[in-house]
Design a protein around this motif. Structure first.
Motif, PDB file in Angstrom:
ATOM      1  N   SER A   1      -6.002  -2.958  -5.355  1.00  0.00           N
ATOM      2  CA  SER A   1      -5.537  -1.869  -4.478  1.00  0.00           C
ATOM      3  C   SER A   1      -5.033  -0.695  -5.317  1.00  0.00           C
ATOM      4  O   SER A   1      -5.319   0.465  -5.011  1.00  0.00           O
ATOM      5  CB  SER A   1      -4.384  -2.285  -3.574  1.00  0.00           C
ATOM      6  OG  SER A   1      -4.582  -3.524  -3.047  1.00  0.00           O
TER       7      SER A   1
ATOM      8  N   GLU B   1       0.826  -1.196   0.000  1.00  0.00           N
ATOM      9  CA  GLU B   1       0.000   0.000   0.000  1.00  0.00           C
ATOM     10  C   GLU B   1       0.870   1.261   0.000  1.00  0.00           C
ATOM     11  O   GLU B   1       0.581   2.234  -0.688  1.00  0.00           O
ATOM     12  CB  GLU B   1      -0.831  -0.038   1.271  1.00  0.00           C
ATOM     13  CG  GLU B   1      -2.130   0.675   1.127  1.00  0.00           C
ATOM     14  CD  GLU B   1      -3.045   0.241   2.252  1.00  0.00           C
ATOM     15  OE1 GLU B   1      -3.990  -0.482   1.959  1.00  0.00           O
ATOM     16  OE2 GLU B   1      -2.780   0.627   3.399  1.00  0.00           O
TER      17      GLU B   1
ATOM     18  N   CYS C   1      -6.319   4.507   1.486  1.00  0.00           N
ATOM     19  CA  CYS C   1      -5.692   3.195   1.653  1.00  0.00           C
ATOM     20  C   CYS C   1      -6.739   2.123   1.327  1.00  0.00           C
ATOM     21  O   CYS C   1      -7.929   2.432   1.231  1.00  0.00           O
ATOM     22  CB  CYS C   1      -5.139   3.009   3.060  1.00  0.00           C
ATOM     23  SG  CYS C   1      -6.393   3.113   4.318  1.00  0.00           S
ATOM     24  N   TRP C   2      -6.284   0.863   1.145  1.00  0.00           N
ATOM     25  CA  TRP C   2      -7.195  -0.197   0.686  1.00  0.00           C
ATOM     26  C   TRP C   2      -8.336  -0.433   1.678  1.00  0.00           C
ATOM     27  O   TRP C   2      -9.457  -0.752   1.298  1.00  0.00           O
ATOM     28  CB  TRP C   2      -6.406  -1.481   0.406  1.00  0.00           C
ATOM     29  CG  TRP C   2      -7.279  -2.629   0.006  1.00  0.00           C
ATOM     30  CD1 TRP C   2      -7.377  -3.820   0.648  1.00  0.00           C
ATOM     31  CD2 TRP C   2      -8.175  -2.704  -1.118  1.00  0.00           C
ATOM     32  NE1 TRP C   2      -8.286  -4.633  -0.008  1.00  0.00           N
ATOM     33  CE2 TRP C   2      -8.784  -3.969  -1.094  1.00  0.00           C
ATOM     34  CE3 TRP C   2      -8.533  -1.820  -2.141  1.00  0.00           C
ATOM     35  CZ2 TRP C   2      -9.727  -4.392  -2.037  1.00  0.00           C
ATOM     36  CZ3 TRP C   2      -9.479  -2.234  -3.092  1.00  0.00           C
ATOM     37  CH2 TRP C   2     -10.054  -3.494  -3.040  1.00  0.00           C
TER      38      TRP C   2
ATOM     39  N   SER D   1     -11.803   0.908   1.178  1.00  0.00           N
ATOM     40  CA  SER D   1     -12.734   0.316   0.212  1.00  0.00           C
ATOM     41  C   SER D   1     -13.957  -0.271   0.933  1.00  0.00           C
ATOM     42  O   SER D   1     -15.003  -0.465   0.339  1.00  0.00           O
ATOM     43  CB  SER D   1     -12.039  -0.763  -0.626  1.00  0.00           C
ATOM     44  OG  SER D   1     -11.614  -1.810   0.209  1.00  0.00           O
TER      45      SER D   1
ATOM     46  N   SER E   1      -4.861  -8.824  -6.094  1.00  0.00           N
ATOM     47  CA  SER E   1      -4.773  -7.950  -4.913  1.00  0.00           C
ATOM     48  C   SER E   1      -4.045  -6.659  -5.272  1.00  0.00           C
ATOM     49  O   SER E   1      -4.469  -5.562  -4.900  1.00  0.00           O
ATOM     50  CB  SER E   1      -4.063  -8.661  -3.766  1.00  0.00           C
ATOM     51  OG  SER E   1      -2.767  -9.027  -4.174  1.00  0.00           O
TER      52      SER E   1
END
Ligand code: HEM
Length: 485
Positions: free
Chosen positions: A439, A146, A334-335, A338, A435
């Motif tokens: 991201s 990230e 940041c992820w 979500s 992934s």
């Protein structure tokens, strides 16, 4: 005597021709086969008529009222499957786990049957497992990734800032950022700017020049001697050369311990020392190539389509912005966000449904004779999966031709219908890079919309219709990025 010989020759040729045009027992329906070319000419005709091989095959399936379309391209048996049930079957059952071995595919893998994407059997199992495990060990798919993506977001925002509201084509900067992230985990460093630019250009040319079934060059490899440019051979050769140079250079640096930190190449070189015979430098090169080819253009194309969709649908852009503004304000995305930015997630799912990046996925190879519906697929048949048709099926989606993120949300604002989305495939050959892709797409899109209103250049909307070759890409467009504050 001569007459007898001529008669035998004639009968042999006739026998051969009859054999090439006879369909195997219970083979799926499809167009007629002609000597030597099979159904290539009709496949080519419908691809030109409907704008892409995927759309052409989809049209043929409707014409023959079938969800399993049987073709022969040159001498290769090719079957295209449609419908959610058939797609799930091919994605998940073992008999379909193979990959074809063709001229085009060997060229794509630096001339050998190596790597992960285009091998099968024990080599595929061992190397897919090794690659996924070791990429994870160096941080791929973990929280550390990230931070890398956020650094790339920072570079993208700086690039936009420098444009001072002058319209820019977002393609290059997005593609460069994805390549840098992928290369960071693979080789521990960034690719040099001028090399990067050249490779991105070649990837894009390659995608436009070929179809997923490989095109003419795959059916008649000798074409490369007569039409090296026209057949696309020159593009593949240049791309292989350029990428080989980049990989060789970095492998040599790793061998001399000149790249700081840990990365996938170091793990692979360590494994080579264990005398495991399938671990050698050519295999290492092929895996590096797989990661770059499978990961870079796919991910950056989704982001381009997302920007294009925000420009084309201003109200949707405002809704995405409002959600970002009210939920995370000015925080760096940041992820984890979500889970809270559900309209934004629904928007990104709709982008990936509406602009399916690999509308015709695969190719797979049937490992043993098998059946689908009432049809028999002989061993070694190539199978393509029409994800694009499932993503536009009126049985699964209301008004599938309409761009509508709300289809992925229920009345309480929760994400729904994601089980009908097949953008990353399914089963043991499912995309191992999802992934990173998810991201990257999420963090970069949120980071841009948080700071800029995106508009078309001089009020001319970018074209909705994509260019579909090996994968789907946006037609070139420029966008104006106007600061929100
Ligand atoms: C939005 C971006 C992406 C999309 C839409 C996508 C899509 C897909 C699909 C549909 C497959 C399955 C093919 C099949 O079932 O035969 C696949 C496989 C694969 N993807 Fe991705 N992908 C993306 C990003 C990435 C990234 C970032 C990587 C980098 C690691 C990657 C690496 C691979 C590899 C190596 C395979 C082959 C797996 C195998 O054959 O076992 N992809 N991808």
């Amino acid at each position: 005597m001569i007459a007898t010989l001529l008669a035998v020759l004639l009968v042999t040729i006739l026998g051969y021709i009859i054999n090439t045009v006879s369909k195997p027992r219970k083979y799926p329906p499809g167009p007629k086969w002609y000597p030597f070319v099979g159904s290539s000419a009709i496949a080519r005709k419908v691809a030109l008529q409907y704008g892409s091989q995927w759309k052409g095959f989809s049209h043929l399936a409707k014409e023959y009222s079938t969800e399993v379309l049987g073709l022969k391209l040159g001498s290769e048996l090719v079957v295209v499957v449609f419908g959610e049930k058939n797609l799930r079957k091919v994605f998940t059952e073992k008999e379909y786990e193979g990959r074809p071995d063709s001229f085009f595919i060997r060229q794509r893998c630096l001339g050998k049957r190596l790597g992960i994407t285009f091998v099968d059997g024990p080599l595929w199992r061992e190397h897919r497992q090794f690659t996924v495990k070791n990429l994870k060990n160096v941080g791929f798919g973990k929280t550390a990734m990230e931070t890398e993506i956020q650094t790339e977001l920072h570079n993208i925002l700086e690039y936009i800032e420098k444009s001072k509201t002058k319209a820019i084509n977002p393609k290059v900067i997005l593609a460069q950022s994805v390549m840098n992230i992928l290369w960071k985990y693979t080789a521990g460093e960034r690719i040099k700017e001028d090399q990067l630019q050249y490779v991105i250009d070649l990837f894009s040319k390659r995608s436009k020049a070929f179809t997923i079934a490989g095109g003419w060059l795959n059916q008649w490899p000798w074409l490369r001697f007569i039409f090296p440019k026209l057949s696309g051979y020159t593009i593949i050769k240049n791309l292989n050369q350029q990428i080989s140079d980049i990989i060789d250079e970095t492998v040599n640096k790793h061998k001399n311990g000149l790249v700081p930190g840990s990365d996938f190449i170091y793990s692979f070189l360590e494994e080579m020392k264990e005398n495991n015979v399938s671990f050698h430098e050519e295999q290492l090169k092929a895996i590096c190539l797989d990661i770059l080819i499978a990961g870079a253009q796919t991910t950056s194309n989704v982001l381009e389509f997302a920007i294009l969709s925000l420009i084309r649908h201003k109200q949707i852009q405002e809704k995405v912005y409002d959600e970002i503004h009210s939920v995370i304000g000015e925080d760096t995305p940041c992820w984890n966000d979500s889970n809270r930015l559900l309209y934004t997630m629904a928007f990104l799912l709709e982008v990936q449904r509406f602009y399916t990046i690999a509308p015709l996925a695969g190719p797979r190879r049937v490992l043993e004779e098998t059946t689908i519906e009432d049809y028999v697929l002989p061993k070694n048949t190539t199978v393509l999966l029409s994800i694009g048709d499932v993503h536009f099926s009126p049985d699964l989606w209301d008004e599938p031709n309409k761009f509508n993120p709300d289809r992925f949300l229920d009345s309480s604002g929760k994400l729904v219908n994601t089980e009908h989305f097949y953008g990353f495939g399914l089963g043991r050959r499912r995309c191992p890079g999802d992934s990173l892709a998810k991201s990257f797409i999420f963090i970069v899109l949120v980071g841009i919309v948080q700071k800029y209103r995106i508009e078309s250049e001089n009020g001319v909307l970018p074209a909705e219709e994509p260019i579909i070759g090996l994968i789907s890409g946006a037609r070139p467009f420029s966008a104006e990025f106007i600061p929100r504050f």
